[in-house]
Design a protein around this motif. Structure first.
Motif, PDB file in Angstrom:
ATOM      1  N   ILE A   1       0.861  -1.182   0.000  1.00 20.51           N
ATOM      2  CA  ILE A   1       0.000   0.000   0.000  1.00 20.51           C
ATOM      3  C   ILE A   1       0.896   1.230   0.000  1.00 20.51           C
ATOM      4  CG2 ILE A   1      -1.808   1.264   1.210  1.00 20.51           C
ATOM      5  CD1 ILE A   1      -2.724  -1.356   2.416  1.00 20.51           C
ATOM      6  N   GLU A   2       0.651   2.133  -0.927  1.00 17.20           N
ATOM      7  CA  GLU A   2       1.495   3.315  -1.060  1.00 17.20           C
ATOM      8  C   GLU A   2       1.438   4.172   0.202  1.00 17.20           C
ATOM      9  OE1 GLU A   2       2.075   7.141  -4.102  1.00 17.20           O
ATOM     10  OE2 GLU A   2       0.482   5.651  -4.439  1.00 17.20           O
ATOM     11  N   GLY A   3       2.604   4.606   0.642  1.00 15.74           N
ATOM     12  CA  GLY A   3       2.686   5.445   1.831  1.00 15.74           C
ATOM     13  C   GLY A   3       2.934   4.688   3.108  1.00 15.74           C
ATOM     14  N   ASN A   4       2.817   3.377   3.088  1.00 20.64           N
ATOM     15  CA  ASN A   4       3.051   2.581   4.294  1.00 20.64           C
ATOM     16  C   ASN A   4       4.542   2.429   4.579  1.00 20.64           C
ATOM     17  OD1 ASN A   4       0.350   2.258   4.684  1.00 20.64           O
ATOM     18  ND2 ASN A   4       0.327   0.045   4.424  1.00 20.64           N
ATOM     19  N   VAL A   5       4.848   2.174   5.833  1.00 23.80           N
ATOM     20  CA  VAL A   5       6.216   1.885   6.256  1.00 23.80           C
ATOM     21  C   VAL A   5       6.436   0.381   6.165  1.00 23.80           C
ATOM     22  CG1 VAL A   5       7.861   1.995   8.161  1.00 23.80           C
ATOM     23  CG2 VAL A   5       6.271   3.883   7.777  1.00 23.80           C
ATOM     24  N   VAL A   6       7.599  -0.022   5.606  1.00 29.66           N
ATOM     25  CA  VAL A   6       7.933  -1.436   5.482  1.00 29.66           C
ATOM     26  C   VAL A   6       9.271  -1.689   6.162  1.00 29.66           C
ATOM     27  CG1 VAL A   6       8.335  -3.361   3.919  1.00 29.66           C
ATOM     28  CG2 VAL A   6       6.691  -1.595   3.314  1.00 29.66           C
ATOM     29  N   VAL A   7       9.294  -2.658   7.058  1.00 33.91           N
ATOM     30  CA  VAL A   7      10.514  -3.040   7.773  1.00 33.91           C
ATOM     31  C   VAL A   7      10.785  -4.506   7.471  1.00 33.91           C
ATOM     32  CG1 VAL A   7      11.660  -3.220   9.989  1.00 33.91           C
ATOM     33  CG2 VAL A   7      10.025  -1.374   9.595  1.00 33.91           C
ATOM     34  N   GLY A   8      12.001  -4.806   6.983  1.00 36.37           N
ATOM     35  CA  GLY A   8      12.364  -6.182   6.656  1.00 36.37           C
ATOM     36  C   GLY A   8      13.641  -6.603   7.337  1.00 36.37           C
ATOM     37  N   GLU A   9      13.697  -7.850   7.757  1.00 33.55           N
ATOM     38  CA  GLU A   9      14.904  -8.404   8.361  1.00 33.55           C
ATOM     39  C   GLU A   9      14.978  -9.891   8.065  1.00 33.55           C
ATOM     40  OE1 GLU A   9      15.016  -8.593  12.623  1.00 33.55           O
ATOM     41  OE2 GLU A   9      12.849  -8.566  12.786  1.00 33.55           O
ATOM     42  N   THR A  10      16.218 -10.424   8.059  1.00 34.10           N
ATOM     43  CA  THR A  10      16.443 -11.849   7.852  1.00 34.10           C
ATOM     44  C   THR A  10      16.656 -12.522   9.197  1.00 34.10           C
ATOM     45  OG1 THR A  10      17.441 -11.460   5.676  1.00 34.10           O
ATOM     46  CG2 THR A  10      17.892 -13.568   6.728  1.00 34.10           C
ATOM     47  N   ILE A  11      15.924 -13.597   9.436  1.00 29.44           N
ATOM     48  CA  ILE A  11      16.041 -14.334  10.682  1.00 29.44           C
ATOM     49  C   ILE A  11      16.367 -15.795  10.372  1.00 29.44           C
ATOM     50  CG2 ILE A  11      14.432 -12.814  11.892  1.00 29.44           C
ATOM     51  CD1 ILE A  11      12.304 -14.947  11.563  1.00 29.44           C
ATOM     52  N   GLU A  12      16.897 -16.502  11.348  1.00 28.60           N
ATOM     53  CA  GLU A  12      17.211 -17.916  11.215  1.00 28.60           C
ATOM     54  C   GLU A  12      16.488 -18.694  12.304  1.00 28.60           C
ATOM     55  OE1 GLU A  12      21.456 -18.140  11.290  1.00 28.60           O
ATOM     56  OE2 GLU A  12      21.613 -17.934   9.119  1.00 28.60           O
ATOM     57  N   ILE A  13      15.780 -19.733  11.881  1.00 25.69           N
ATOM     58  CA  ILE A  13      15.005 -20.542  12.821  1.00 25.69           C
ATOM     59  C   ILE A  13      15.420 -22.004  12.670  1.00 25.69           C
ATOM     60  CG2 ILE A  13      13.068 -18.939  12.758  1.00 25.69           C
ATOM     61  CD1 ILE A  13      11.623 -20.823  10.913  1.00 25.69           C
ATOM     62  N   PRO A  14      15.257 -22.823  13.741  1.00 23.75           N
ATOM     63  CA  PRO A  14      15.635 -24.242  13.652  1.00 23.75           C
ATOM     64  C   PRO A  14      14.786 -24.987  12.627  1.00 23.75           C
ATOM     65  CG  PRO A  14      15.367 -23.549  15.937  1.00 23.75           C
ATOM     66  CD  PRO A  14      14.831 -22.436  15.100  1.00 23.75           C
ATOM     67  N   ASN A  15      15.449 -25.763  11.787  1.00 27.41           N
ATOM     68  CA  ASN A  15      14.760 -26.570  10.781  1.00 27.41           C
ATOM     69  C   ASN A  15      14.400 -27.923  11.402  1.00 27.41           C
ATOM     70  OD1 ASN A  15      13.883 -28.003   8.564  1.00 27.41           O
ATOM     71  ND2 ASN A  15      15.515 -27.303   7.220  1.00 27.41           N
ATOM     72  N   LEU A  16      13.245 -27.957  12.068  1.00 26.76           N
ATOM     73  CA  LEU A  16      12.801 -29.157  12.784  1.00 26.76           C
ATOM     74  C   LEU A  16      11.486 -29.696  12.232  1.00 26.76           C
ATOM     75  CD1 LEU A  16      13.570 -28.001  16.449  1.00 26.76           C
ATOM     76  CD2 LEU A  16      14.992 -29.420  14.961  1.00 26.76           C
ATOM     77  N   TYR A  17      11.218 -29.435  10.963  1.00 30.15           N
ATOM     78  CA  TYR A  17       9.926 -29.810  10.391  1.00 30.15           C
ATOM     79  C   TYR A  17       9.727 -31.322  10.308  1.00 30.15           C
ATOM     80  CZ  TYR A  17      10.228 -24.925   8.973  1.00 30.15           C
ATOM     81  OH  TYR A  17      10.372 -23.568   8.973  1.00 30.15           O
ATOM     82  N   GLU A  18      10.820 -32.098  10.214  1.00 26.96           N
ATOM     83  CA  GLU A  18      10.696 -33.551  10.104  1.00 26.96           C
ATOM     84  C   GLU A  18      10.287 -34.186  11.425  1.00 26.96           C
ATOM     85  OE1 GLU A  18      10.851 -35.224   7.363  1.00 26.96           O
ATOM     86  OE2 GLU A  18      11.354 -33.469   6.132  1.00 26.96           O
ATOM     87  N   THR A  19      10.707 -33.594  12.534  1.00 27.19           N
ATOM     88  CA  THR A  19      10.465 -34.206  13.847  1.00 27.19           C
ATOM     89  C   THR A  19       9.444 -33.444  14.696  1.00 27.19           C
ATOM     90  OG1 THR A  19      12.345 -32.961  14.759  1.00 27.19           O
ATOM     91  CG2 THR A  19      12.782 -35.182  13.900  1.00 27.19           C
ATOM     92  N   HIS A  20       9.076 -32.223  14.298  1.00 27.43           N
ATOM     93  CA  HIS A  20       8.185 -31.400  15.107  1.00 27.43           C
ATOM     94  C   HIS A  20       7.082 -30.771  14.241  1.00 27.43           C
ATOM     95  CE1 HIS A  20      11.726 -31.677  17.671  1.00 27.43           C
ATOM     96  NE2 HIS A  20      11.029 -31.215  18.682  1.00 27.43           N
ATOM     97  N   ASN A  21       5.965 -30.513  14.881  1.00 30.44           N
ATOM     98  CA  ASN A  21       4.927 -29.661  14.293  1.00 30.44           C
ATOM     99  C   ASN A  21       5.238 -28.223  14.707  1.00 30.44           C
ATOM    100  OD1 ASN A  21       3.373 -31.781  13.109  1.00 30.44           O
ATOM    101  ND2 ASN A  21       2.529 -32.254  15.121  1.00 30.44           N
ATOM    102  N   VAL A  22       5.387 -27.357  13.714  1.00 33.53           N
ATOM    103  CA  VAL A  22       5.808 -25.977  13.971  1.00 33.53           C
ATOM    104  C   VAL A  22       4.630 -25.041  13.694  1.00 33.53           C
ATOM    105  CG1 VAL A  22       7.518 -24.194  13.473  1.00 33.53           C
ATOM    106  CG2 VAL A  22       8.127 -26.613  13.225  1.00 33.53           C
TER     107      VAL A  22
END
Length: 238
Positions: free
Chosen positions: A96-117
């Motif tokens: 949406i024009e005029g909105n503020v956008v904040v972006g960042e890169t994060i790292e999370i544990p890749n546990l999809y095979e053993t856990h429901n995330v």
């Protein structure tokens, strides 16, 4: 040749000394008996390598919100997106024009095979109408994104500050054990302004007056009443 008695005794003593010396030398050269090791004592084990840490998955977290909006007359949207980081270092753009956008890169544990995330997001913004007011939950799958939306509406002018929270919930598929980690807490600031420079109360009053005037103008026979009054006023002048 005869051997005297003394000589015989001396010879016997020498022979006995030689036998004793040989016995002592043989005992010194004999291998010692092996030492038995008790079987009940644990033997030393080499150091076992520790379990490798969970592989991290890189994701892009993007928050979009309005920096300014009109109080009491309109609402707006706040958007939080957690997606696989295919953008690299590219700056995200606002939907949406005029909105503020904040972006960042994060790292999370890749546990999809053993856990429901599950991704859990919540918006704390005091003084505004926020929908939904409670936490939002979205299942998180490998390679798939999760997006959260909030509708906001300020009732009065002023500066509003709040926090957008994001947590991840992990449930072990085999044991059911649960774990929760905080991923992000982003501060937002939104200014609610007057409508055309007028206060909110005045805008509401003006709207009420406009409705009354519109109702009077649209009242039946209004034109005939005005014509009668104008005609009466003209006759008095004559």
């Amino acid at each position: 040749m005869k051997i005297s008695r003394n000589t015989s005794i001396l010879f016997a003593l020498i022979l006995l000394f030689v036998i004793v010396a040989c016995s002592s030398l043989a005992s010194e050269q004999a291998p010692s008996a092996p030492i038995a090791v008790p079987t009940d004592q644990p033997t030393a084990q080499p150091n076992q390598p520790s379990a490798p840490p969970a592989i991290l998955e890189s994701r892009r977290l993007t928050l979009e919100f309005p920096s300014k909006m009109r109080a009491g007359v309109e609402g707006d949207i706040i958007r939080l997106t957690l997606e696989v980081d295919d953008l690299g270092n590219i700056t995200p753009t606002a939907q949406i024009e005029g909105n503020v956008v904040v972006g960042e890169t994060i790292e999370i544990p890749n546990l999809y095979e053993t856990h429901n995330v599950t991704a859990e997001a919540r918006l704390d913004l005091a003084g505004m109408q926020v929908q939904p007011a409670e936490a939002i939950y979205e299942p998180l799958k490998k390679g798939q994104s999760a997006t959260f939306y909030w509708s906001i509406r300020p009732q009065e002018t002023g500066l509003y500050r709040g926090t957008v929270w994001l947590h991840l919930n992990f449930v072990d598929k085999s044991t059911g054990e649960e774990d929760r980690i905080a991923v992000s807490a982003q501060i937002i600031e939104i200014e609610a302004v007057d409508f055309f420079g007028l206060s909110v109360n005045l805008v509401r009053t003006s709207g009420l007056v406009g409705s009354v005037v519109g109702g009077v103008i649209g009242f039946p026979f209004l034109e005939d009443i005005l014509r009668f009054l104008f005609k009466r006023k003209s006759n008095k002048r004559r």
